[in-house]
Design an enzyme around this catalytic site. Structure first.
Site, short mmCIF file in Angstrom:
data_model
loop_
_atom_site.label_atom_id
_atom_site.label_comp_id
_atom_site.label_asym_id
_atom_site.label_seq_id
_atom_site.Cartn_x
_atom_site.Cartn_y
_atom_site.Cartn_z
N SER A 150 -21.75 -13.60 48.49
CA SER A 150 -22.68 -13.70 49.61
C SER A 150 -23.30 -12.33 49.85
O SER A 150 -23.01 -11.37 49.15
CB SER A 150 -21.95 -14.18 50.85
OG SER A 150 -21.03 -13.19 51.27
N LYS A 151 -24.13 -12.29 50.86
CA LYS A 151 -24.93 -11.09 51.08
C LYS A 151 -24.12 -9.81 51.23
O LYS A 151 -24.57 -8.74 50.86
CB LYS A 151 -25.83 -11.29 52.30
CG LYS A 151 -26.92 -12.29 52.01
CD LYS A 151 -27.87 -12.43 53.16
CE LYS A 151 -28.93 -13.48 52.87
NZ LYS A 151 -28.33 -14.82 52.66
N ARG A 152 -22.92 -9.93 51.76
CA ARG A 152 -22.18 -8.70 51.97
C ARG A 152 -21.64 -8.10 50.65
O ARG A 152 -21.06 -7.05 50.63
CB ARG A 152 -21.03 -8.92 52.97
CG ARG A 152 -20.00 -9.88 52.48
CD ARG A 152 -18.80 -9.96 53.42
NE ARG A 152 -17.84 -10.90 52.89
CZ ARG A 152 -17.99 -12.21 52.94
NH1 ARG A 152 -19.04 -12.72 53.52
NH2 ARG A 152 -17.08 -13.00 52.41
#
Length: 478
Positions: free
Chosen positions: A246-248
RNA sequence: GCCCCCAUCGUCUAGUGGCCUAGGACAUCGGCCUUUCAAGCCGGCAACAUGGAUUCGAAUUCCAUUGGGGGCACCA
């Protein structure tokens, strides 16, 4: 491949698309793109474009889809609402579905209560037993209902997943899910089943997260009397902490990899190997080799971490394998981002071979080649002083070199070689020491392509000018 | 909490009962090559989660445990 246009195409989605593409191409089938835009709240403008451009960049050309049409158009679910309405009405008429007027608030508190009492969560089926009068009363009060699927209380639903094998769920563990939302849009479950049947989909290859809702889909196929497709769920692409990417975790958008200078053939090859393998030794494969070899039974069941180091290595391999012209034209956009004015084509052609074998990403090209294009160098003069040398001996080496370089018969590699090697000896230096001094003077860098080649490309005038500047810089620090 | 899935080097993986003192690749560490860097070549380190069971024999089969992931929305 049926993405929801709620954001950009990320690498996990691209990998799912790729497996669909590979399976279709390997078997001579059709690769179909369908846009599942049934969530009006999360719709993101530009998302469809991002997806189609990403797929095109990877070379995943579809046989049917939103832009090109096909036998079962349209390929936007938002343009197929009447199909879903008819399907939902059919199931209600058959007693396989029912209207539900429960408010979001009631549903929410019901769920919280279930959690608190450590019970399985799920709709309590309150509206299953509504009479015609009950419904009429709610309608009169202006409540817009949803349509829920009536899941059998008993029995089990199972299927054979092409990747995970036999999977069975107890029907009682499945709640009466919503098929049609109160805004008139279908949920994924309804739209997906209706369209897969309508579009004659034979194989559904989708992310693992859908595994646990597959029985719902199967139950719907049963209720409709449709033949279900074959399912293959692919394991997730994971971030470095083993959670779903995911984005993190940094870069998840496929477009970011293009911007960072990864080649599409690298991504194609790399993504193919993320959860699939040919054998115990093959990792570099062309598109057609992957298509020839691909099969679902060699897809793994474990989620794989997206390993950027290996991606970098592979991209370097692909970059080095490019023809000079190809490499140049692909690197050019990256050079033009930082270079002003645009580089001269002939000069570029002489610089590029020197950076091609050193770049792992196209974004590194402008960095690696910077000193070939800028006028003024900016570096710490102390770097000029090579190992075991002093400022004085460095200055001396620079001055003598400048003089000799000025009167060199030809400014080419052999001439430089036969001038500079003996000169080092004459100065009482190791060849490496003199070369190091000249390298820094001429490029401002300590790591560069081979010195003589670099000097030849830079040209005599520019080399002499830079050596002169180096002498001045060093004098000032002394 | 409930349901489902998974479990081999740091990472991606090969392995479907004997070919495994577990193979390859990336990363890493040595060395070679070499004017630096890169590339290349040679070599090293490094894994079958644990416990039972089946079997002459188990990384491979079965069961438990542990660990991890996914799902449990009027999101997909």
């Amino acid at each position: 491949f049926a993405p929801s246009p709620t954001g950009s195409l990320h690498v996990g989605g691209a990998r799912t698309a790729l497996f669909n593409y590979l399976f279709a191409r390997h078997n001579g089938g059709a690769f179909i793109l369908r846009i599942e835009d049934t969530d009006r709240a999360r719709f993101v403008e530009g998302s469809v474009k991002d997806h189609t451009e990403g797929l095109k960049w990877l070379g995943l050309d579809w046989d049917e889809g939103p832009d090109i049409g096909g036998d079962f158009a349209p390929y936007f679910q938002s343009q197929r609402l009447s199909l879903y309405h008819a399907a939902a009405a059919k199931l209600v008429a058959r007693g396989n579905a029912y209207y539900c007027y429960c408010s979001p608030e009631r549903l929410d508190s019901m769920r919280k209560d279930q959690m608190a009492r450590k019970l399985p969560t799920g709709y309590d089926r309150a509206c299953r037993s509504l009479t015609r009068d009950d419904c009429a009363r709610h309608e009169a009060a202006g409540v817009k209902p949803v349509v829920r699927f009536k899941v059998p209380d008993e029995g089990r639903t199972g299927f054979t997943d092409a990747i995970y094998g036999d999977i069975v769920f107890e029907n009682r563990s499945i709640d009466d899910f919503v098929m049609l939302k109160s805004d008139g849009f279908p949920t994924y479950h309804l739209a997906n089943v209706v369209d897969d049947h309508a579009m004659q989909i034979s194989h559904v290859i989708r992310a693992e997260e859908w595994l646990s809702s597959t029985p719902r889909h199967l139950l719907m196929y049963q209720a409709f009397g449709f033949e279900p497709p074959l399912y293959a769920h692919v394991p997730d692409v994971l971030g470095s902490d083993r959670r779903k990417l995911s984005k993190r975790h940094g870069d998840v958008a496929l477009a970011m990899y293009r911007e960072k200078g990864y080649l599409p053939e690298t991504m194609f090859n790399f993504l193919s190997l993320l959860g699939w393998s040919l054998d115990d030794k093959t990792d570099l494969m062309t598109r057609s080799q992957v298509i020839d070899a691909f099969s679902l039974d060699r897809v793994s069941r474990t989620g794989g971490i997206f390993n950027v180091e290996k991606l970098d290595w592979m991209n370097g391999v692909y970059i080095r394998g490019l023809s000079l012209d190809d490499f140049t034209s692909r690197a050019l956009p990256f050079l033009e981002q930082t270079l002003e004015p645009k580089p001269d084509p002939d000069y570029l052609k002489r610089v590029m071979p020197l950076v091609q074998e050193r770049a792992k990403k196209l974004t590194e090209v402008p960095v690696l080649a910077r000193f070939f294009f800028v006028e003024a160098l900016d570096y710490d003069p102390k770097l000029l002083v090579a190992k075991n040398m002093t400022v004085e001996s460095t200055l001396h080496a620079l001055e003598v070199s400048a003089r000799r370089l000025m009167s060199i018969p030809a400014f080419d590699e052999p001439s430089l070689e036969s001038l500079l090697r003996p000169l080092a000896e004459e100065l009482g230096l190791k060849a490496g020491q003199l070369f190091s001094v000249l390298r820094t003077a001429v490029t401002g860098e300590v790591a560069t392509p081979p010195l003589f080649q670099t000097m030849v490309v830079l040209g005599q005038d520019r080399c002499l000018k830079r050596i002169g500047e180096a002498i001045n810089n060093l004098r000032q620090t002394a």
